[in-house]
Each structure stands twice: as structure tokens, then as C-alpha cells.
Design a protein around this motif. Structure first.
Motif, PDB file in Angstrom:
ATOM      1  N   GLY A 164      -5.622  -0.820  13.796  1.00  0.00           N
ATOM      2  CA  GLY A 164      -4.612  -1.254  12.864  1.00  0.00           C
ATOM      3  C   GLY A 164      -3.641  -0.117  12.588  1.00  0.00           C
ATOM      4  O   GLY A 164      -3.751   0.976  13.164  1.00  0.00           O
ATOM      5  N   LEU A 165      -2.696  -0.354  11.713  1.00  0.00           N
ATOM      6  CA  LEU A 165      -1.703   0.660  11.377  1.00  0.00           C
ATOM      7  C   LEU A 165      -2.370   1.774  10.580  1.00  0.00           C
ATOM      8  O   LEU A 165      -3.052   1.522   9.581  1.00  0.00           O
ATOM      9  CB  LEU A 165      -0.577   0.016  10.560  1.00  0.00           C
ATOM     10  CG  LEU A 165       0.777   0.695  10.544  1.00  0.00           C
ATOM     11  CD1 LEU A 165       1.357   0.834  11.950  1.00  0.00           C
ATOM     12  CD2 LEU A 165       1.746  -0.104   9.661  1.00  0.00           C
ATOM     13  N   PHE A 166      -2.213   3.012  11.045  1.00  0.00           N
ATOM     14  CA  PHE A 166      -2.856   4.151  10.392  1.00  0.00           C
ATOM     15  C   PHE A 166      -2.219   4.482   9.043  1.00  0.00           C
ATOM     16  O   PHE A 166      -0.997   4.458   8.899  1.00  0.00           O
ATOM     17  CB  PHE A 166      -2.751   5.408  11.263  1.00  0.00           C
ATOM     18  CG  PHE A 166      -3.528   5.361  12.542  1.00  0.00           C
ATOM     19  CD1 PHE A 166      -4.670   4.613  12.681  1.00  0.00           C
ATOM     20  CD2 PHE A 166      -3.105   6.115  13.637  1.00  0.00           C
ATOM     21  CE1 PHE A 166      -5.387   4.584  13.862  1.00  0.00           C
ATOM     22  CE2 PHE A 166      -3.801   6.094  14.825  1.00  0.00           C
ATOM     23  CZ  PHE A 166      -4.939   5.338  14.946  1.00  0.00           C
ATOM     24  N   TYR A 167      -3.075   4.853   8.091  1.00  0.00           N
ATOM     25  CA  TYR A 167      -2.588   5.485   6.859  1.00  0.00           C
ATOM     26  C   TYR A 167      -3.575   6.581   6.474  1.00  0.00           C
ATOM     27  O   TYR A 167      -4.712   6.609   6.940  1.00  0.00           O
ATOM     28  CB  TYR A 167      -2.395   4.467   5.730  1.00  0.00           C
ATOM     29  CG  TYR A 167      -3.673   3.884   5.159  1.00  0.00           C
ATOM     30  CD1 TYR A 167      -4.260   4.412   4.013  1.00  0.00           C
ATOM     31  CD2 TYR A 167      -4.287   2.792   5.763  1.00  0.00           C
ATOM     32  CE1 TYR A 167      -5.418   3.875   3.479  1.00  0.00           C
ATOM     33  CE2 TYR A 167      -5.451   2.245   5.239  1.00  0.00           C
ATOM     34  CZ  TYR A 167      -6.013   2.785   4.095  1.00  0.00           C
ATOM     35  OH  TYR A 167      -7.160   2.259   3.576  1.00  0.00           O
ATOM     36  N   GLY A 168      -3.110   7.487   5.623  1.00  0.00           N
ATOM     37  CA  GLY A 168      -3.923   8.633   5.227  1.00  0.00           C
ATOM     38  C   GLY A 168      -3.234   9.925   5.593  1.00  0.00           C
ATOM     39  O   GLY A 168      -2.154   9.929   6.207  1.00  0.00           O
ATOM     40  N   THR A 169      -3.824  11.035   5.229  1.00  0.00           N
ATOM     41  CA  THR A 169      -3.204  12.350   5.418  1.00  0.00           C
ATOM     42  C   THR A 169      -2.828  12.584   6.879  1.00  0.00           C
ATOM     43  O   THR A 169      -3.642  12.413   7.781  1.00  0.00           O
ATOM     44  CB  THR A 169      -4.170  13.453   4.954  1.00  0.00           C
ATOM     45  OG1 THR A 169      -4.516  13.225   3.595  1.00  0.00           O
ATOM     46  CG2 THR A 169      -3.515  14.821   5.088  1.00  0.00           C
ATOM     47  N   GLY A 170      -1.574  12.980   7.081  1.00  0.00           N
ATOM     48  CA  GLY A 170      -1.087  13.274   8.417  1.00  0.00           C
ATOM     49  C   GLY A 170      -0.407  12.110   9.103  1.00  0.00           C
ATOM     50  O   GLY A 170       0.127  12.260  10.208  1.00  0.00           O
ATOM     51  N   THR A 171      -0.416  10.924   8.485  1.00  0.00           N
ATOM     52  CA  THR A 171       0.207   9.739   9.080  1.00  0.00           C
ATOM     53  C   THR A 171       1.559   9.483   8.434  1.00  0.00           C
ATOM     54  O   THR A 171       1.964  10.135   7.475  1.00  0.00           O
ATOM     55  CB  THR A 171      -0.678   8.499   8.893  1.00  0.00           C
ATOM     56  OG1 THR A 171      -0.626   8.078   7.516  1.00  0.00           O
ATOM     57  CG2 THR A 171      -2.119   8.785   9.278  1.00  0.00           C
ATOM     58  N   TRP A 172       2.245   8.463   8.931  1.00  0.00           N
ATOM     59  CA  TRP A 172       3.513   8.062   8.307  1.00  0.00           C
ATOM     60  C   TRP A 172       3.291   7.431   6.936  1.00  0.00           C
ATOM     61  O   TRP A 172       4.172   7.449   6.090  1.00  0.00           O
ATOM     62  CB  TRP A 172       4.235   7.063   9.212  1.00  0.00           C
ATOM     63  CG  TRP A 172       4.790   7.666  10.461  1.00  0.00           C
ATOM     64  CD1 TRP A 172       4.718   8.973  10.856  1.00  0.00           C
ATOM     65  CD2 TRP A 172       5.499   6.991  11.505  1.00  0.00           C
ATOM     66  NE1 TRP A 172       5.331   9.148  12.069  1.00  0.00           N
ATOM     67  CE2 TRP A 172       5.820   7.948  12.493  1.00  0.00           C
ATOM     68  CE3 TRP A 172       5.880   5.666  11.700  1.00  0.00           C
ATOM     69  CZ2 TRP A 172       6.519   7.615  13.652  1.00  0.00           C
ATOM     70  CZ3 TRP A 172       6.578   5.333  12.859  1.00  0.00           C
ATOM     71  CH2 TRP A 172       6.894   6.298  13.814  1.00  0.00           C
ATOM     72  N   ARG A 179       7.114   6.853   6.125  1.00  0.00           N
ATOM     73  CA  ARG A 179       7.223   5.560   5.460  1.00  0.00           C
ATOM     74  C   ARG A 179       7.322   5.713   3.945  1.00  0.00           C
ATOM     75  O   ARG A 179       7.955   4.887   3.260  1.00  0.00           O
ATOM     76  CB  ARG A 179       6.044   4.671   5.836  1.00  0.00           C
ATOM     77  CG  ARG A 179       6.053   4.238   7.289  1.00  0.00           C
ATOM     78  CD  ARG A 179       7.258   3.357   7.605  1.00  0.00           C
ATOM     79  NE  ARG A 179       7.304   2.935   8.982  1.00  0.00           N
ATOM     80  CZ  ARG A 179       8.020   3.517   9.944  1.00  0.00           C
ATOM     81  NH1 ARG A 179       8.801   4.559   9.644  1.00  0.00           N
ATOM     82  NH2 ARG A 179       8.008   3.080  11.181  1.00  0.00           N
ATOM     83  N   ALA A 180       6.726   6.758   3.398  1.00  0.00           N
ATOM     84  CA  ALA A 180       6.884   7.022   1.966  1.00  0.00           C
ATOM     85  C   ALA A 180       8.326   7.392   1.652  1.00  0.00           C
ATOM     86  O   ALA A 180       8.898   6.948   0.647  1.00  0.00           O
ATOM     87  CB  ALA A 180       5.934   8.133   1.527  1.00  0.00           C
ATOM     88  N   SER A 185      13.548   5.512  -0.679  1.00  0.00           N
ATOM     89  CA  SER A 185      14.977   5.255  -0.503  1.00  0.00           C
ATOM     90  C   SER A 185      15.323   3.769  -0.567  1.00  0.00           C
ATOM     91  O   SER A 185      16.500   3.397  -0.483  1.00  0.00           O
ATOM     92  CB  SER A 185      15.453   5.823   0.840  1.00  0.00           C
ATOM     93  OG  SER A 185      14.948   5.043   1.927  1.00  0.00           O
ATOM     94  N   GLY A 186      14.307   2.923  -0.712  1.00  0.00           N
ATOM     95  CA  GLY A 186      14.535   1.486  -0.775  1.00  0.00           C
ATOM     96  C   GLY A 186      14.733   0.828   0.570  1.00  0.00           C
ATOM     97  O   GLY A 186      15.183  -0.321   0.645  1.00  0.00           O
ATOM     98  N   ALA A 187      14.365   1.524   1.644  1.00  0.00           N
ATOM     99  CA  ALA A 187      14.615   1.014   2.987  1.00  0.00           C
ATOM    100  C   ALA A 187      13.541   0.042   3.476  1.00  0.00           C
ATOM    101  O   ALA A 187      13.748  -0.648   4.476  1.00  0.00           O
ATOM    102  CB  ALA A 187      14.725   2.176   3.977  1.00  0.00           C
ATOM    103  N   LEU A 188      12.392  -0.028   2.796  1.00  0.00           N
ATOM    104  CA  LEU A 188      11.331  -0.944   3.196  1.00  0.00           C
ATOM    105  C   LEU A 188      11.410  -2.218   2.368  1.00  0.00           C
ATOM    106  O   LEU A 188      11.573  -2.164   1.151  1.00  0.00           O
ATOM    107  CB  LEU A 188       9.956  -0.292   3.021  1.00  0.00           C
ATOM    108  CG  LEU A 188       9.692   0.985   3.827  1.00  0.00           C
ATOM    109  CD1 LEU A 188       8.253   1.441   3.629  1.00  0.00           C
ATOM    110  CD2 LEU A 188       9.983   0.777   5.306  1.00  0.00           C
ATOM    111  N   LEU A 232       3.054  -3.794   0.393  1.00  0.00           N
ATOM    112  CA  LEU A 232       4.122  -2.816   0.197  1.00  0.00           C
ATOM    113  C   LEU A 232       4.285  -2.396  -1.263  1.00  0.00           C
ATOM    114  O   LEU A 232       4.452  -1.193  -1.541  1.00  0.00           O
ATOM    115  CB  LEU A 232       5.437  -3.334   0.771  1.00  0.00           C
ATOM    116  CG  LEU A 232       6.611  -2.348   0.721  1.00  0.00           C
ATOM    117  CD1 LEU A 232       6.254  -1.011   1.364  1.00  0.00           C
ATOM    118  CD2 LEU A 232       7.844  -2.962   1.399  1.00  0.00           C
ATOM    119  N   PRO A 233       4.248  -3.309  -2.256  1.00  0.00           N
ATOM    120  CA  PRO A 233       4.318  -2.826  -3.642  1.00  0.00           C
ATOM    121  C   PRO A 233       3.194  -1.856  -3.987  1.00  0.00           C
ATOM    122  O   PRO A 233       3.416  -0.869  -4.710  1.00  0.00           O
ATOM    123  CB  PRO A 233       4.215  -4.121  -4.463  1.00  0.00           C
ATOM    124  CG  PRO A 233       4.753  -5.181  -3.551  1.00  0.00           C
ATOM    125  CD  PRO A 233       4.285  -4.783  -2.187  1.00  0.00           C
ATOM    126  N   ALA A 234       1.989  -2.099  -3.445  1.00  0.00           N
ATOM    127  CA  ALA A 234       0.871  -1.188  -3.711  1.00  0.00           C
ATOM    128  C   ALA A 234       1.120   0.167  -3.073  1.00  0.00           C
ATOM    129  O   ALA A 234       0.817   1.220  -3.666  1.00  0.00           O
ATOM    130  CB  ALA A 234      -0.430  -1.794  -3.195  1.00  0.00           C
TER     131      ALA A 234
END
Length: 284
Positions: A164-172, A179-180, A185-188, A232-234
Motif C-alpha cells: 500500500g501507500l507508505f507513510y511514516g518517518t522518511g516517506t512522503w 505530501r505534508a 498549501s491546500g494542494a491536496l 485526508l482530513p486525519a
């Protein structure tokens, strides 16, 4: 077991090395960067400088390591260059598989992704075909994944980890990640498209466990595929971003998420973060 880990200093590789060592395995791990050789040694691996596009040098490195199994965790996404990452999947995998075959290695564990399945209305299981008839630009990505998975199948024993899509330290997807920044910036946009996530620590654990799994593709993702309007809100709250804008567009059927039933129920893989809900909260 002696594991030749291609991509030892990536976001997964540097997690996988100490797990392998702790499990009693011998590890030879690659890096292209001389400055990262010491890091691999500190993690407990024998470090080898190797370029996956130098087929002869890569073949020599695999042969000289004496490894029993090859683990493919190579990516090229640090600059967000999807074309470069597709090249790794096609040309890099071809060279790595050829090197493994020439060295007599019988088993390979390889990183793939879980969002290239044919369109559908429910999360995809492993038997669903890849979306090879997709229009561009999606088709290029699907074909690269298909090339990787087809090459890997040439070894007598193989496991393809469809992450699945990675999250956590070192990822986007972490407070300092790309992604953060986009979220702040409101781009997502929070939409109806469904995504499956996996925490990178859980992804690394799956890679180590896969050394003993039967041949085949495996969805490695958490228990809760979710639309963007939910996750995304979370994520925005976790990284200090404002609430995202919302879209009323219908869900794209290619954004269906993936089902982890096989990994959980038949292979015994249990993610520490069963849902992105807990995982995102831990990012804050």
C-alpha cells in the motif's frame, strides 16, 4: 540464511537490515553512495557499492556474496521522478534477476505496489489482473510494474510484495514529507478515491517474513482501504495542515484500494498499525 538486499539504504532497506540481522540472517546490502557504506555496516550488513544499471558489476556482487536469496527494495523516488522509478522497475529488475539466476539463487522477494489493478468497485485481491489496458499516463506505470513482476517470476521461488501507500518517518506522508507540504498549501483535495496505506515499519516486517512465504503476489496494506474524504482530513490534522478542500467528483474505479485478507489470514502477517487512523495519529 544469507540475504542480498538491493536497496539497503532506502526508506525500507534501512529498516529491513536490522530486522534481518536480529532474526539471525547474514546480510549483504547495496548502496550507490559511498557515504552510506558506514551506515550499512553499523546496521550489521556487509556493504557493497553497486549500481543496478551496471549489469556486470551487479552480477559479480551477487555471485561473490554467496547469498541464498535476493531481496529487491530498489526505488528512485527521492526527487519525485516517476520515469526514473519506472526505469528501476524495468531495467534495474531485469539486471537483478539476471544476476540472481547467474549466481544460482533460487528465491527472490521484490517490492511492488497495490494500486495497479484493473478497475473495480471493491478492494482488489491478488487474483485481479493488473490494469494493462489503462490509458496513458497510467499505462506506463502499470507496464513497469508488470515488467518487474514478470521478471521476478523467472526464479524458482518468488514473492511479490504489493505494498500500500507508505507513510511514516522518511516517506512522503510524514510531517516533513512532500505530501505534508502539499497539504499545508491546500494542494491536496479530499475526494472519493480509495487508497490503501501501510506503515513503513509494517512493510519492513512483511519483507522479512516473506523469506518463508510461498511463491506469489501478496497485498501488504492495512485493514482499512478508505476514500480521501476520510483519510485526508486525519492526515492534515496529524501534520498541522488546515482542513483540506473537498471534491464532489465520483470515485475513480481504478482507485479501489487493496484487500489484505491473504497476508493476514493465510500468511500470519499482523501489522502493528491495522489502520491509518492510528498510524496518522502517531505522526503528530
Amino acid at each position: 540464511m544469507h540475504v542480498f538486499l538491493a536497496g539497503g539504504t532506502g526508506v525500507l532497506g534501512r529498516r529491513i537490515v536490522p530486522l534481518l540481522v536480529a532474526a539471525g540472517h547474514t546480510v549483504t546490502a547495496t548502496t550507490r553512495d559511498e557515504a552510506k557504506v558506514a551506515m550499512l555496516r553499523d546496521l550489521g550488513a556487509t556493504a557493497v557499492r553497486a549500481d543496478v544499471y551496471d549489469a556486470a558489476a551487479l552480477a559479480a556482487a551477487v555471485r561473490e556474496s554467496g547469498a541464498d536469496v535476493v531481496m529487491h527494495q530498489l526505488t528512485d523516488l527521492s526527487a519525485g521522478d516517476f520515469a526514473a522509478n519506472a526505469r528501476v522497475r524495468v531495467a534495474g529488475t531485469r539486471n537483478l534477476v539476471d544476476a540472481a539466476l547467474a549466481a544460482g539463487v533460487r528465491r527472490i522477494v521484490a517490492q511492488s505496489i497495490s494500486w495497479m489493478y484493473e478497475p473495480g468497485d471493491v478492494p482488489a485481491v491478488e487474483e485481479i489482473p493488473l490494469d494493462l489496458h489503462a490509458p496513458e499516463p497510467r499505462r506506463t506505470g502499470v507496464e513497469a510494474v508488470a515488467a518487474l513482476e514478470t521478471a521476478v517470476r523467472e526464479l524458482p521461488e518468488w514473492v511479490v510484495l504489493r505494498y500500500g501507500l507508505f507513510y511514516g518517518t522518511g516517506t512522503w506522508f510524514e510531517p516533513r514529507g512532500a505530501r505534508a507540504e502539499a497539504a499545508r498549501s491546500g494542494a491536496l483535495v479530499a475526494d472519493a478515491d480509495v487508497t490503501s496505506f501501510v506503515h513503513v515499519d509494517d512493510a519492513a516486517t512483511a519483507a522479512v517474513q516473506a523469506l518463508a512465504w510461498p511463491s506469489g503476489p501478496v497485498n501488504v496494506c492495512d485493514d482499512e482501504p478508505a476514500p480521501g474524504r476520510d483519510w485526508l482530513p486525519a492526515f492534515c490534522r496529524a501534520v498541522g495542515a488546515p482542513a483540506p478542500p473537498e471534491s464532489g467528483a465520483p470515485r475513480s474505479r481504478v482507485a479501489r484500494g487493496a484487500d489484505n485478507h491473504y497476508a493476514r489470514k493465510h500468511l500470519g502477517w499482523t501489522p502493528e498499525y491495522a489502520s491509518w487512523r492510528a498510524g496518522f495519529a502517531a505522526l503528530a
